[in-house]
Design an enzyme around this catalytic site. Sequence first.
Site, PDB file in Angstrom:
ATOM      1  CB  SER A 195      -0.407  -0.241   1.550  1.00  8.08           C
ATOM      2  OG  SER A 195      -1.750   0.992   0.999  1.00  8.08           O
TER       3      SER A 195
ATOM      4  CE1 TYR B 113      -3.727  -2.520   5.637  1.00  3.95           C
ATOM      5  CE2 TYR B 113      -3.386  -0.606   5.449  1.00  3.95           C
ATOM      6  CZ  TYR B 113      -3.583  -1.725   4.598  1.00  3.95           C
ATOM      7  OH  TYR B 113      -4.007  -1.856   3.592  1.00  3.95           O
TER       8      TYR B 113
ATOM      9  CE  LYS C   4      -1.478  -4.967   3.194  1.00  2.78           C
ATOM     10  NZ  LYS C   4      -1.331  -5.935   2.989  1.00  2.78           N
TER      11      LYS C   4
HETATM   12  P1  NAD Z   1     -11.258  -6.652   0.858  1.00  2.00           P
HETATM   13  O1  NAD Z   1     -11.211  -6.916   2.798  1.00  2.00           O
HETATM   14  O2  NAD Z   1     -12.145  -6.650   0.047  1.00  2.00           O
HETATM   15  O3  NAD Z   1     -10.661  -8.150   0.977  1.00  2.00           O
HETATM   16  C1  NAD Z   1      -9.765  -8.761   1.994  1.00  2.00           C
HETATM   17  C2  NAD Z   1      -9.409 -10.076   1.509  1.00  2.00           C
HETATM   18  O4  NAD Z   1      -9.456 -10.672   2.126  1.00  2.00           O
HETATM   19  C3  NAD Z   1     -11.322 -10.929   2.068  1.00  2.00           C
HETATM   20  O5  NAD Z   1     -12.923 -11.264   1.615  1.00  2.00           O
HETATM   21  C4  NAD Z   1     -11.064 -11.396   3.732  1.00  2.00           C
HETATM   22  O6  NAD Z   1     -12.539 -11.837   3.672  1.00  2.00           O
HETATM   23  C5  NAD Z   1      -9.668 -11.955   3.222  1.00  2.00           C
HETATM   24  N1  NAD Z   1      -9.123 -11.705   4.853  1.00  2.00           N
HETATM   25  C6  NAD Z   1      -9.109 -11.675   5.439  1.00  2.00           C
HETATM   26  N2  NAD Z   1      -7.865 -11.716   6.440  1.00  2.00           N
HETATM   27  C7  NAD Z   1      -8.133 -13.244   6.003  1.00  2.00           C
HETATM   28  C8  NAD Z   1      -7.217 -14.167   6.410  1.00  2.00           C
HETATM   29  N3  NAD Z   1      -6.935 -14.712   8.280  1.00  2.00           N
HETATM   30  N4  NAD Z   1      -7.372 -15.665   5.532  1.00  2.00           N
HETATM   31  C9  NAD Z   1      -7.700 -15.932   4.394  1.00  2.00           C
HETATM   32  N5  NAD Z   1      -8.244 -14.613   4.493  1.00  2.00           N
HETATM   33  C10 NAD Z   1      -8.684 -13.688   4.801  1.00  2.00           C
HETATM   34  O7  NAD Z   1      -9.637  -4.987   0.958  1.00  2.00           O
HETATM   35  P2  NAD Z   1      -9.238  -5.248  -0.493  1.00  2.00           P
HETATM   36  O8  NAD Z   1     -10.572  -3.857  -0.363  1.00  2.00           O
HETATM   37  O9  NAD Z   1     -10.091  -5.669  -1.325  1.00  2.00           O
HETATM   38  O10 NAD Z   1      -7.389  -5.251  -0.381  1.00  2.00           O
HETATM   39  C11 NAD Z   1      -7.130  -6.063  -0.300  1.00  2.00           C
HETATM   40  C12 NAD Z   1      -5.629  -6.204  -0.101  1.00  2.00           C
HETATM   41  O11 NAD Z   1      -4.951  -4.729  -0.623  1.00  2.00           O
HETATM   42  C13 NAD Z   1      -5.288  -6.094   1.470  1.00  2.00           C
HETATM   43  O12 NAD Z   1      -4.265  -6.770   2.046  1.00  2.00           O
HETATM   44  C14 NAD Z   1      -5.644  -4.756   1.712  1.00  2.00           C
HETATM   45  O13 NAD Z   1      -5.027  -4.727   2.560  1.00  2.00           O
HETATM   46  C15 NAD Z   1      -4.501  -4.421   0.506  1.00  2.00           C
HETATM   47  N6  NAD Z   1      -4.973  -2.601   0.100  1.00  2.00           N
HETATM   48  C16 NAD Z   1      -5.857  -2.657  -0.131  1.00  2.00           C
HETATM   49  C17 NAD Z   1      -6.093  -0.384  -0.378  1.00  2.00           C
HETATM   50  C18 NAD Z   1      -7.802  -0.183  -0.486  1.00  2.00           C
HETATM   51  O14 NAD Z   1      -7.993   0.585  -0.279  1.00  2.00           O
HETATM   52  N7  NAD Z   1      -8.497  -1.164  -0.538  1.00  2.00           N
HETATM   53  C19 NAD Z   1      -4.796  -0.245  -0.660  1.00  2.00           C
HETATM   54  C20 NAD Z   1      -4.037  -0.312  -0.293  1.00  2.00           C
HETATM   55  C21 NAD Z   1      -3.791  -2.109  -0.483  1.00  2.00           C
HETATM   56  C1  WQD Z   2      -9.419   9.871   0.764  1.00  2.62           C
HETATM   57  C2  WQD Z   2      -9.281  11.456   1.337  1.00  2.62           C
HETATM   58  C3  WQD Z   2      -9.575  11.951   3.252  1.00  2.62           C
HETATM   59  C4  WQD Z   2     -13.559  10.353   4.259  1.00  2.62           C
HETATM   60  C5  WQD Z   2      -6.664   5.177   3.072  1.00  2.62           C
HETATM   61  C6  WQD Z   2      -5.857   4.027   3.816  1.00  2.62           C
HETATM   62  C7  WQD Z   2      -4.332   3.586   2.895  1.00  2.62           C
HETATM   63  C8  WQD Z   2      -5.013   2.740   2.151  1.00  2.62           C
HETATM   64  C9  WQD Z   2      -6.156   3.355   1.083  1.00  2.62           C
HETATM   65  C10 WQD Z   2      -5.225   0.687   2.827  1.00  2.62           C
HETATM   66  C11 WQD Z   2      -8.762  12.246   3.029  1.00  2.62           C
HETATM   67  C12 WQD Z   2     -11.070  12.375   3.115  1.00  2.62           C
HETATM   68  C13 WQD Z   2     -12.006  10.538   3.748  1.00  2.62           C
HETATM   69  C14 WQD Z   2     -14.424  10.864   4.493  1.00  2.62           C
HETATM   70  C15 WQD Z   2     -13.353  12.522   4.047  1.00  2.62           C
HETATM   71  N1  WQD Z   2      -6.256   1.692   2.227  1.00  2.62           N
HETATM   72  N2  WQD Z   2     -12.510  11.892   3.536  1.00  2.62           N
HETATM   73  N3  WQD Z   2     -14.275  12.226   4.647  1.00  2.62           N
HETATM   74  O1  WQD Z   2      -7.144   7.849   3.712  1.00  2.62           O
HETATM   75  O2  WQD Z   2      -6.193   7.955   1.124  1.00  2.62           O
HETATM   76  O3  WQD Z   2      -5.809   6.126   2.785  1.00  2.62           O
HETATM   77  O4  WQD Z   2      -7.427   3.986   2.129  1.00  2.62           O
HETATM   78  O5  WQD Z   2      -4.134  -0.036   2.608  1.00  2.62           O
HETATM   79  O6  WQD Z   2      -3.624   2.978   3.958  1.00  2.62           O
HETATM   80  O7  WQD Z   2      -5.358   5.044   5.231  1.00  2.62           O
HETATM   81  O8  WQD Z   2      -7.875   6.920   2.089  1.00  2.62           O
HETATM   82  O9  WQD Z   2     -10.270   7.590   1.794  1.00  2.62           O
HETATM   83  O10 WQD Z   2      -9.572   7.419   3.580  1.00  2.62           O
HETATM   84  O11 WQD Z   2      -9.238   8.963   2.310  1.00  2.62           O
HETATM   85  O12 WQD Z   2     -12.637  14.131   3.523  1.00  2.62           O
HETATM   86  O13 WQD Z   2     -15.671  10.693   5.375  1.00  2.62           O
HETATM   87  O14 WQD Z   2     -10.422  11.349   2.034  1.00  2.62           O
HETATM   88  O15 WQD Z   2      -9.730  12.892   5.348  1.00  2.62           O
HETATM   89  O16 WQD Z   2      -8.366  13.435   2.838  1.00  2.62           O
HETATM   90  P1  WQD Z   2      -6.805   7.339   2.254  1.00  2.62           P
HETATM   91  P2  WQD Z   2      -9.877   7.577   2.048  1.00  2.62           P
END
Ligand code: NAD
Ligand code: WQD
Length: 351
Positions: free
Chosen positions: A126, A150, A154
């Site tokens: 991430s 979190y 990562k």
């Molecule tokens: P999500 O929660 O929709 O998907 C994650 C999946 O992993 C879920 O289906 C959950 O049931 C499964 N899971 C969690 N723990 C588990 C375990 N111990 N064993 C088996 N399955 C498990 O999230 P997403 O948005 O699809 O994110 C996928 C990956 O990408 C995550 O690792 C997340 O941290 C990373 N990521 C997400 C974002 C984002 O903003 N969505 C940004 C950066 C990184």
């Molecule tokens: C985006 C912008 C908020 C909600 C997060 C995780 C990051 C990654 C992606 C997993 C910011 C603003 C948000 C609201 C708002 N996930 N905001 N009102 O914080 O960039 O990233 O998700 O890896 O680790 O931290 O994403 O969508 O929460 O926020 O004003 O109700 O929107 O302040 O500027 P963020 P976000």
Amino acid sequence: MKNKILVTGGAGYIGTHTCIALHEAGYEIVVYDNLSNSSREAINRVSNLIGQPIEFIEGDIRDAELLKKVFAAHDFFSVIHFAGLKAVGESVAKPLLYYNNNVSGTITLLQVMAEYDVKNLVFSSSATVYGDPETLPIDENSKRSCTNPYGQSKLAVEHILEDLAVSDDSWNLIPLRYFNPVGAHLSGQIGEDPNDIPNNLMPYISQVAVGKLNKLNIFGNDYPTVDGTGVRDFIHVTDLAQGHVAALNYLEQKISLNEYKNDQEYSVGFLPINLGTGKGTSVLELISTFSKVSGQAVPYQFASRRAGDIASCYASADKAKELLGWEAKLSIIDMCQDSWRWQRQSPNGYK
Ligand code: NAD
Ligand code: WQD
């Protein structure tokens, strides 16, 4: 043929979209997910979209015995490892849960991979690993630091992967550092399905637009940005899914060259790659585009900054283009249109 992929967390938001892209690219997939943040309905919908049942195993990545059975039954080329918990606020309240699930879970997975000699991995990292960036755009050599459990989980996994690559050059490990994934599949059949009130901006905007929530709080309007609101690199989940296909293609290519020439020059080792568009969009800009494409008002009010937030974050996407031949194609308009279609068609997500 090197085409069977284990997709951990494949029932989740990014996983489901990637399963479709992998299927379209000719990969055979096995999904492994404990459904802690997803549902069987998501798997059913992916099966319908690809026109055939998906091989799905309900299981936890911390369950080494079950993982061993799965690895013994299949000849995997690579693992794409999405499984993890992702809510920043929850990770502050429950750090042990996050370290156990995301870090211990990944160690268990890597141990089983080593035992079955499957040493190719694409990992969901991430942009959060960059913390508050010193310079923009953020490239892969930028300093890494995190402030919440979190993000730390990562970063810890990245360090483990780095050490593993140093210890044994037969590992090929690609952490993909996602920026802000949004949007949904063009069909409107799959998308992000938050359990509670959304933490993230796009699902919050969609739920205000559809009338489930009254008003959006914009966290801060005094940042040093174009309009005072936070700036992020929003990336369409379909583009992100294609980035995983590109990473697998890259792995296959390097590994074939390596086998052919027996030359470590072609080892992948630890290779972090940003997946972003390279463009920043402010919170107000996103709201305005969403309102235009949906035809719905999105009422908002300014509120104080959210703890831990940064002003601006966007990627240098050059490395992905250069090495993987991948770049994001879809625009902010596409992201809003597709999020809206999913929200309208499935106002209660998969429930
Ligand atoms: P999500 O929660 O929709 O998907 C994650 C999946 O992993 C879920 O289906 C959950 O049931 C499964 N899971 C969690 N723990 C588990 C375990 N111990 N064993 C088996 N399955 C498990 O999230 P997403 O948005 O699809 O994110 C996928 C990956 O990408 C995550 O690792 C997340 O941290 C990373 N990521 C997400 C974002 C984002 O903003 N969505 C940004 C950066 C990184
Ligand atoms: C985006 C912008 C908020 C909600 C997060 C995780 C990051 C990654 C992606 C997993 C910011 C603003 C948000 C609201 C708002 N996930 N905001 N009102 O914080 O960039 O990233 O998700 O890896 O680790 O931290 O994403 O969508 O929460 O926020 O004003 O109700 O929107 O302040 O500027 P963020 P976000």
